[in-house]
Design a protein around this motif. Structure first.
Motif, mmCIF file in Angstrom:
data_model
loop_
_atom_site.group_PDB
_atom_site.id
_atom_site.type_symbol
_atom_site.label_atom_id
_atom_site.label_comp_id
_atom_site.label_asym_id
_atom_site.label_seq_id
_atom_site.Cartn_x
_atom_site.Cartn_y
_atom_site.Cartn_z
ATOM 1 N N ALA B 198 0.825 -1.196 0.000
ATOM 2 C CA ALA B 198 0.000 0.000 0.000
ATOM 3 C C ALA B 198 0.869 1.260 0.000
ATOM 4 N N GLU B 199 0.226 2.401 -0.143
ATOM 5 C CA GLU B 199 0.967 3.666 -0.284
ATOM 6 C C GLU B 199 1.796 4.005 0.944
ATOM 7 N N ASN B 200 1.373 3.503 2.127
ATOM 8 C CA ASN B 200 2.170 3.768 3.327
ATOM 9 C C ASN B 200 3.287 2.731 3.496
ATOM 10 N N GLY B 201 3.493 1.877 2.510
ATOM 11 C CA GLY B 201 4.601 0.932 2.559
ATOM 12 C C GLY B 201 4.269 -0.398 3.198
ATOM 13 N N GLU B 202 3.063 -0.524 3.732
ATOM 14 C CA GLU B 202 2.689 -1.776 4.390
ATOM 15 C C GLU B 202 2.291 -2.840 3.374
ATOM 16 N N ASN B 203 2.568 -4.112 3.724
ATOM 17 C CA ASN B 203 2.017 -5.217 2.934
ATOM 18 C C ASN B 203 0.533 -5.316 3.231
ATOM 19 N N LYS B 204 -0.256 -5.342 2.203
ATOM 20 C CA LYS B 204 -1.689 -5.315 2.451
ATOM 21 C C LYS B 204 -2.420 -6.363 1.631
ATOM 22 N N GLU B 205 -3.484 -6.902 2.199
ATOM 23 C CA GLU B 205 -4.365 -7.753 1.398
ATOM 24 C C GLU B 205 -5.768 -7.169 1.515
ATOM 25 N N GLY B 206 -6.314 -6.789 0.388
ATOM 26 C CA GLY B 206 -7.637 -6.155 0.421
ATOM 27 C C GLY B 206 -8.660 -6.957 -0.366
ATOM 28 N N ARG B 207 -9.938 -6.648 -0.078
ATOM 29 C CA ARG B 207 -11.025 -7.272 -0.848
ATOM 30 C C ARG B 207 -11.701 -6.195 -1.690
ATOM 31 N N PHE B 208 -11.920 -6.487 -2.932
ATOM 32 C CA PHE B 208 -12.446 -5.476 -3.859
ATOM 33 C C PHE B 208 -13.666 -5.997 -4.618
ATOM 34 N N PHE B 209 -14.624 -5.108 -4.813
ATOM 35 C CA PHE B 209 -15.716 -5.427 -5.724
ATOM 36 C C PHE B 209 -15.201 -5.342 -7.155
ATOM 37 N N GLU B 210 -15.841 -6.043 -8.051
ATOM 38 C CA GLU B 210 -15.481 -5.914 -9.462
ATOM 39 C C GLU B 210 -15.728 -4.468 -9.876
ATOM 40 N N GLY B 211 -14.744 -3.874 -10.562
ATOM 41 C CA GLY B 211 -14.891 -2.481 -10.973
ATOM 42 C C GLY B 211 -14.197 -1.502 -10.039
ATOM 43 N N GLU B 212 -13.732 -1.984 -8.862
ATOM 44 C CA GLU B 212 -13.077 -1.063 -7.913
ATOM 45 C C GLU B 212 -11.623 -0.792 -8.301
ATOM 46 N N TRP B 213 -11.080 0.308 -7.715
ATOM 47 C CA TRP B 213 -9.711 0.741 -8.001
ATOM 48 C C TRP B 213 -8.771 0.330 -6.877
ATOM 49 N N LEU B 214 -7.507 0.086 -7.236
ATOM 50 C CA LEU B 214 -6.474 -0.276 -6.273
ATOM 51 C C LEU B 214 -5.276 0.637 -6.544
ATOM 52 N N ASP B 215 -4.697 1.216 -5.460
ATOM 53 C CA ASP B 215 -3.562 2.133 -5.631
ATOM 54 C C ASP B 215 -2.320 1.566 -4.957
ATOM 55 N N PRO B 216 -1.438 0.902 -5.709
ATOM 56 C CA PRO B 216 -0.236 0.346 -5.090
ATOM 57 C C PRO B 216 0.826 1.418 -4.841
ATOM 58 N N VAL B 223 -4.694 0.623 -10.640
ATOM 59 C CA VAL B 223 -5.172 -0.657 -11.193
ATOM 60 C C VAL B 223 -6.683 -0.734 -11.008
ATOM 61 N N ARG B 224 -7.373 -1.048 -12.064
ATOM 62 C CA ARG B 224 -8.816 -1.269 -11.941
ATOM 63 C C ARG B 224 -9.072 -2.774 -12.019
ATOM 64 N N ILE B 225 -9.641 -3.307 -10.938
ATOM 65 C CA ILE B 225 -9.935 -4.751 -10.921
ATOM 66 C C ILE B 225 -11.250 -4.935 -11.653
ATOM 67 N N TYR B 226 -11.151 -5.455 -12.854
ATOM 68 C CA TYR B 226 -12.316 -5.398 -13.720
ATOM 69 C C TYR B 226 -13.281 -6.554 -13.509
ATOM 70 N N LYS B 227 -12.768 -7.768 -13.566
ATOM 71 C CA LYS B 227 -13.704 -8.895 -13.560
ATOM 72 C C LYS B 227 -12.995 -10.191 -13.183
ATOM 73 N N TYR B 228 -13.718 -11.022 -12.432
ATOM 74 C CA TYR B 228 -13.224 -12.369 -12.138
ATOM 75 C C TYR B 228 -13.785 -13.314 -13.177
ATOM 76 N N ILE B 229 -12.895 -14.077 -13.808
ATOM 77 C CA ILE B 229 -13.336 -15.040 -14.820
ATOM 78 C C ILE B 229 -12.951 -16.438 -14.358
ATOM 79 N N PRO B 230 -13.948 -17.239 -13.942
ATOM 80 C CA PRO B 230 -13.628 -18.538 -13.326
ATOM 81 C C PRO B 230 -12.956 -19.531 -14.271
ATOM 82 N N ASN B 231 -13.304 -19.490 -15.541
ATOM 83 C CA ASN B 231 -12.703 -20.428 -16.491
ATOM 84 C C ASN B 231 -12.273 -19.637 -17.715
#
Lengths: 262, 328
Positions: B198-216, B223-231
């Protein structure tokens, strides 16, 4: 078995078309041999048609009522069966040609639009896994068959060359079809309440089934009161069957909704 | 008085009823083509249904006299059954319409999203007399051999004042029915789990809805987490081959200053490079269930009406006189 079904569907199609032609020709030239041959072909077609339905059941493990192809196959088969049974009790033979032609056209739609699906097997989707499926679809198939038969009877009344059929038989068929359509709609609503959470969603299939139900309801009221000319009520029966076909084909191809699998 | 009588006979006549039916049919036919999915909410359409209900109540009421006359006199059994059937079926339609009216006035429904372990106080979703809590224990999808879904199942526990009162598996065609509230398996979705710095330097594990943004951290790329595709199969694009997680991937896109740099599909647990020395690892997904909760005080009436309609229409048709002179 897949090849056998493929061959049978063409034989059935031939039997129905040939039967329709012979009925028409035999009626025109008062040839009783032709009428007998036509009846024979209709019976043969009906038996082979049943064989296809049985093979389809063996292939999928469930009664052939789960998709558009199976419904069309079942409903056209019941149409022929209903005619064959009814003509033993009632004098409706003048409509035989028209009824066999309707059945032949329905089966030819299977051949033209869905022949590749004849041997295709897919597991049922979760929404269709319900005991309500069987009663909902069987009542619809028999109702549609009764309406097809009624439309055939009504149509030949416009060709005065042949013998006429009493309008009461049309009324009887529409009445029976209407009762079954009512059952199908209510049973479908009971099922929809369980599967979709609402008994009526104004989904296109529901809406058009209701429109069909309405035209036959109006017919049943005005026929009994004898206020309207006979030809008008006959037209209502023909238009009603047109609406039945639209509910089946038009809605599937033009107005997608919750019923998209049928 | 004469004016009223004339008005009453107009409103209660069968002809008016049939005309209303005709109008409803035409409106529905046009509506389903022009405004599919909403024509039935138009006030005029609702008014037509209401007028039909009023007409049918009056018309059926007027016919009670005739029905009883037939029932009491000796017209023969067929006529008797037929009259009873016709009366029952009209009564059934009236009950269905009244039940529908009750739902449109006092029925409630809403959708709830639940992850495993989540609890929801149903009294906060619906205005109900008997409050209870629903807890999702597990949501799972069962599959056929070909990878198509065979059933969607939400295992739930019902609690009242912290005490477990019921445990049930809600699935398609098998809703929960508890104290007048029904809950249906309606849909589902996934939260995507991602490990990143994360931006403060910590190792992070987050949960995101499809379509949400992530700022490393360490980059101004987003990064925009667009979609989970199972197969996942590139030939299928953004569509999953099947719902079964045979080849799970996350489709994501990378942006810099609101400009799209590229789109990628990352396998679960394989780091995806976002920038020089910046990686995001999608570690898994967590499914959530979507349940539709409903309370419909009109439902019993609709059910009784539906049964009356079926019974009546069968009775009337089976007793149709075969000879015309007997037709009433």
């Amino acid at each position: 078995m897949e090849t056998l079904m493929d061959i049978f569907i063409y034989v059935v199609l031939f039997c129905y078309f040939a039967s329709a032609l012979l009925y028409w020709g035999g009626g025109k030239f008062h040839n009783s041999m032709a009428a007998k041959a036509a009846l024979g072909l209709a019976i043969l077609g009906c038996i082979l048609h049943l064989a296809i339905l049985v093979m389809r059941t063996a292939l999928t493990g469930v009664l052939p009522l789960t998709n558009g192809l199976e419904f069309l196959l079942s409903f056209s088969w019941v149409t022929v069966l209903l005619y064959l049974l009814m003509q033993t009790r009632y004098p409706i033979q003048p409509a035989a040609g028209a009824v066999m032609l309707i059945s032949a056209l329905l089966v030819s739609l299977v051949v033209i639009l869905m022949r590749d699906q004849l041997s295709a097997v897919a597991p049922l989707m979760p929404a269709l896994k319900s005991p309500w499926l069987t009663v909902h679809v069987i009542t619809a198939a028999v109702a549609y068959a009764a309406f097809a038969l009624a439309a055939g009877l009504a149509a030949v009344q416009f060709f005065p060359a042949g013998q006429s059929i009493k309008d009461d038989y049309i009324y009887l068929l529409v009445g029976g079809g209407f009762a079954l359509l009512s059952l199908s709609i209510v049973l479908g609503a009971v099922w929809a309440e369980q599967a979709w959470g609402r008994y009526w969603s104004w989904d296109p299939k529901e809406t058009w089934a209701l429109i069909t139900w309405i035209i036959y309801a109006i017919y049943l009221h005005v026929y009994r009161s004898r206020d309207w000319p006979a030809n008008t009520t006959r037209w209502m029966v023909i238009i009603g069957f047109g609406l039945v076909l639209f509910t089946f084909f038009g809605v599937n191809y033009l107005l997608p909704g919750l019923h998209s699998y049928a | 008085m004469q004016g009223f009588n004339r008005f009453y006979s107009l409103v209660s006549s069968m002809k008016t009823g049939l005309f209303l039916l005709f109008l409803i049919g035409v409106t529905a036919a046009v509506g389903s083509s022009v405004l599919p999915g909403s024509f039935y909410q138009i006030p005029v359409f609702k008014l037509l249904l209401l007028l039909l209900l009023i007409n049918m109540i009056l018309c059926t009421f007027n016919r009670i006299k005739l029905t009883f006359r037939v029932l009491l006199k000796r017209f023969g059994r067929r006529v008797w059954y037929r009259q009873l059937g016709i009366f029952t079926l009209h009564l059934g339609i009236i009950l269905v319409l009244v039940g529908g009216l009750i739902y449109s006035v006092s029925g409630q429904n809403d959708r709830i999203h639940l992850l495993a372990g989540d609890r929801v106080d149903i009294a906060k979703v619906l205005d109900i007399r008997h409050p209870f809590t629903l807890q999702l224990d597990e949501f799972r999808i069962e599959f056929n051999e070909d990878g198509s879904p065979s059933q969607y199942i939400s295992e739930v526990t019902v609690l009242e004042n912290g005490q477990v009162t019921d445990q049930i598996a809600i699935s398609v065609n098998h809703p929960l029915n508890y104290q007048g509230v029904k809950a249906y398996q309606t849909s589902f979705g996934y939260l995507v789990k991602a490990a990143y710095i994360a931006e403060n330097g910590e190792n992070k594990e987050g949960r995101f809805f499809e379509g949400e943004w992530l700022d490393p951290d360490g980059t101004n790329r987003r990064v925009r987490i667009y979609k989970y595709i199972p197969n996942f199969n590139p030939a299928y694009g953004m569509r999953s081959v099947t719902l079964r997680p045979d080849n799970p991937h996350i489709v994501f896109s990378v942006y810099e200053n609101d400009k799209l740099l590229g789109i990628g599909a990352a396998k679960l647990n394989e780091p995806a490079q976002i920038d020089e020395n910046v990686y995001v690892t999608f570690t898994g997904v967590e499914p959530y269930t979507i349940l539709e909760v409903k309370s419909d005080p009109g439902l019993p009436l609709v059910l009784i009406g539906g049964c009356a309609l079926m019974l009546g229409v069968c009775l009337a048709m089976l007793a149709t006189p075969r000879r015309k002179k007997n037709m009433v």
